[in-house]
Design an enzyme around this catalytic site. Sequence first.
Site, PDB file in Angstrom:
ATOM      1  N   SER A   8      16.097  35.437  40.495  1.00  9.60           N
ATOM      2  CA  SER A   8      17.268  36.317  40.505  1.00  9.60           C
ATOM      3  C   SER A   8      18.377  35.678  41.319  1.00  9.60           C
ATOM      4  CB  SER A   8      16.903  37.670  41.105  1.00  9.60           C
ATOM      5  OG  SER A   8      18.094  38.356  41.424  1.00  9.60           O
ATOM      6  N   HIS A  33      17.640  35.289  35.973  1.00 13.44           N
ATOM      7  CA  HIS A  33      17.797  36.743  36.020  1.00 13.44           C
ATOM      8  C   HIS A  33      19.128  37.072  36.696  1.00 13.44           C
ATOM      9  CE1 HIS A  33      16.169  40.868  36.069  1.00 13.44           C
ATOM     10  NE2 HIS A  33      16.717  40.981  37.275  1.00 13.44           N
ATOM     11  N   ASP A  35      21.570  39.907  37.958  1.00 10.69           N
ATOM     12  CA  ASP A  35      21.620  41.313  38.364  1.00 10.69           C
ATOM     13  C   ASP A  35      23.056  41.819  38.383  1.00 10.69           C
ATOM     14  OD1 ASP A  35      18.895  42.151  38.862  1.00 10.69           O
ATOM     15  OD2 ASP A  35      18.883  40.643  40.454  1.00 10.69           O
ATOM     16  N   MET A  37      25.563  44.745  38.854  1.00 13.84           N
ATOM     17  CA  MET A  37      25.608  46.058  39.526  1.00 13.84           C
ATOM     18  C   MET A  37      27.048  46.545  39.564  1.00 13.84           C
ATOM     19  SD  MET A  37      23.023  45.493  42.698  1.00 13.84           S
ATOM     20  CE  MET A  37      21.492  44.571  42.531  1.00 13.84           C
ATOM     21  N   HIS A  66      20.373  41.828  33.542  1.00 17.59           N
ATOM     22  CA  HIS A  66      19.801  43.125  33.933  1.00 17.59           C
ATOM     23  C   HIS A  66      20.970  44.022  34.337  1.00 17.59           C
ATOM     24  CE1 HIS A  66      17.275  45.356  37.252  1.00 17.59           C
ATOM     25  NE2 HIS A  66      17.630  46.163  36.256  1.00 17.59           N
ATOM     26  N   MET A  68      22.526  47.051  35.715  1.00 13.56           N
ATOM     27  CA  MET A  68      22.350  48.264  36.540  1.00 13.56           C
ATOM     28  C   MET A  68      23.708  48.949  36.587  1.00 13.56           C
ATOM     29  SD  MET A  68      19.957  46.464  39.402  1.00 13.56           S
ATOM     30  CE  MET A  68      20.436  44.842  38.852  1.00 13.56           C
ATOM     31  N   MET A 142      10.730  48.295  37.091  1.00 13.14           N
ATOM     32  CA  MET A 142      11.225  48.047  38.450  1.00 13.14           C
ATOM     33  C   MET A 142      10.100  48.345  39.438  1.00 13.14           C
ATOM     34  SD  MET A 142      14.362  47.035  38.144  1.00 13.14           S
ATOM     35  CE  MET A 142      14.566  46.835  39.919  1.00 13.14           C
ATOM     36  N   ASP A 181      10.234  43.466  38.384  1.00  9.58           N
ATOM     37  CA  ASP A 181      11.400  43.124  39.195  1.00  9.58           C
ATOM     38  C   ASP A 181      11.393  43.881  40.519  1.00  9.58           C
ATOM     39  OD1 ASP A 181      13.874  42.374  40.128  1.00  9.58           O
ATOM     40  OD2 ASP A 181      15.028  43.358  38.542  1.00  9.58           O
TER      41      ASP A 181
HETATM   42  C1  DX5 Z   1      17.036  44.670  42.596  1.00  9.63           C
HETATM   43  C2  DX5 Z   1      17.258  43.545  41.592  1.00  9.63           C
HETATM   44  C3  DX5 Z   1      16.258  42.480  41.712  1.00  9.63           C
HETATM   45  C4  DX5 Z   1      16.248  41.753  43.023  1.00  9.63           C
HETATM   46  C5  DX5 Z   1      14.913  41.131  43.246  1.00  9.63           C
HETATM   47  O1  DX5 Z   1      17.926  45.669  42.340  1.00  9.63           O
HETATM   48  O2  DX5 Z   1      17.199  44.064  40.272  1.00  9.63           O
HETATM   49  O3  DX5 Z   1      16.352  41.575  40.627  1.00  9.63           O
HETATM   50  O4  DX5 Z   1      17.227  40.750  43.090  1.00  9.63           O
HETATM   51  O5  DX5 Z   1      14.896  40.560  44.515  1.00  9.63           O
HETATM   52  P1  DX5 Z   1      13.521  40.356  45.309  1.00  9.63           P
HETATM   53  O6  DX5 Z   1      12.680  39.449  44.473  1.00  9.63           O
HETATM   54  O7  DX5 Z   1      13.974  39.756  46.585  1.00  9.63           O
HETATM   55  O8  DX5 Z   1      12.888  41.719  45.463  1.00  9.63           O
HETATM   56 ZN    ZN Z   2      16.971  42.655  38.539  1.00  5.10          ZN
END
Ligand code: DX5
Ligand code: ZN
Length: 221
Positions: A8, A33, A35, A37, A66, A68, A142, A181
């Site tokens: 990620s 990956h 993320d 947000m 991903h 969010m 998750m 994840d």
């Molecule tokens: C959390 C993200 C994850 C996060 C994982 O909201 O969707 O992808 O970056 O990080 P680690 O592996 O450090 O839990």
């Molecule tokens: Zn993620």
Amino acid sequence: MTTKIAPSILSADFSIMGETIKKLEKSGADLIHCDVMDGSFVEPITFGGQMIKNIRPLTKLTLDAHLMIEHPKTQIKFFADAGADIITVHYKACKKISDTYLEETLKLIKSYGVKCGAVVNPDVPVENIFPVFPLCDMVLLMSVYPGYGGQKFISEVMEKIKKARAYAVQIGRPEMDIEIDGGVTLDNAAEIRAAGANVLVAGSAVFNAPDIKAAIQKLKA
Ligand code: DX5
Ligand code: ZN
């Protein structure tokens, strides 16, 4: 099934992202990956399609977006155009709009020739997304509440992984990608894989490791 590792980039240094992507590729990462947000579905704001567009020419690895975000359907076009290979959307963000919104969004993703997936938070039963399993290329469970890297794996999710794999087998998709994840570490990766997950997202476990390549190889082994 072979295990795929999806570092990620949330945990990476955004100022040297290009170098990091190349390093991940050389280190045996399988997916990148990303993320995304929006500051509403989750508290922080990270990045949007521009990041994916900039990374795209640097790697042939699967770009795993991903999302969010609220109202994911309105954003699919941008992530597809940016070059995402797979886009995953949250059950909760869709459900609050309508009962059919998740299915519509997954179909929209596919209409761009992009792979799609549904995501459930730790408190949502995996059964809630069973109806869309046939549409999904991947499902994402998750194992932390989304928003931040570096959280602890919620152990109750282990049972959900088993249920998800059993259901994939039941519908004739034994090889379906099941992604986990949040809180994946060198200590719990083997148990997560044994439960039936084959795609492991890893943020801190990769980027906080002294040797990224060694960390990726250990997560797979
Ligand atoms: C959390 C993200 C994850 C996060 C994982 O909201 O969707 O992808 O970056 O990080 P680690 O592996 O450090 O839990
Ligand atoms: Zn993620």
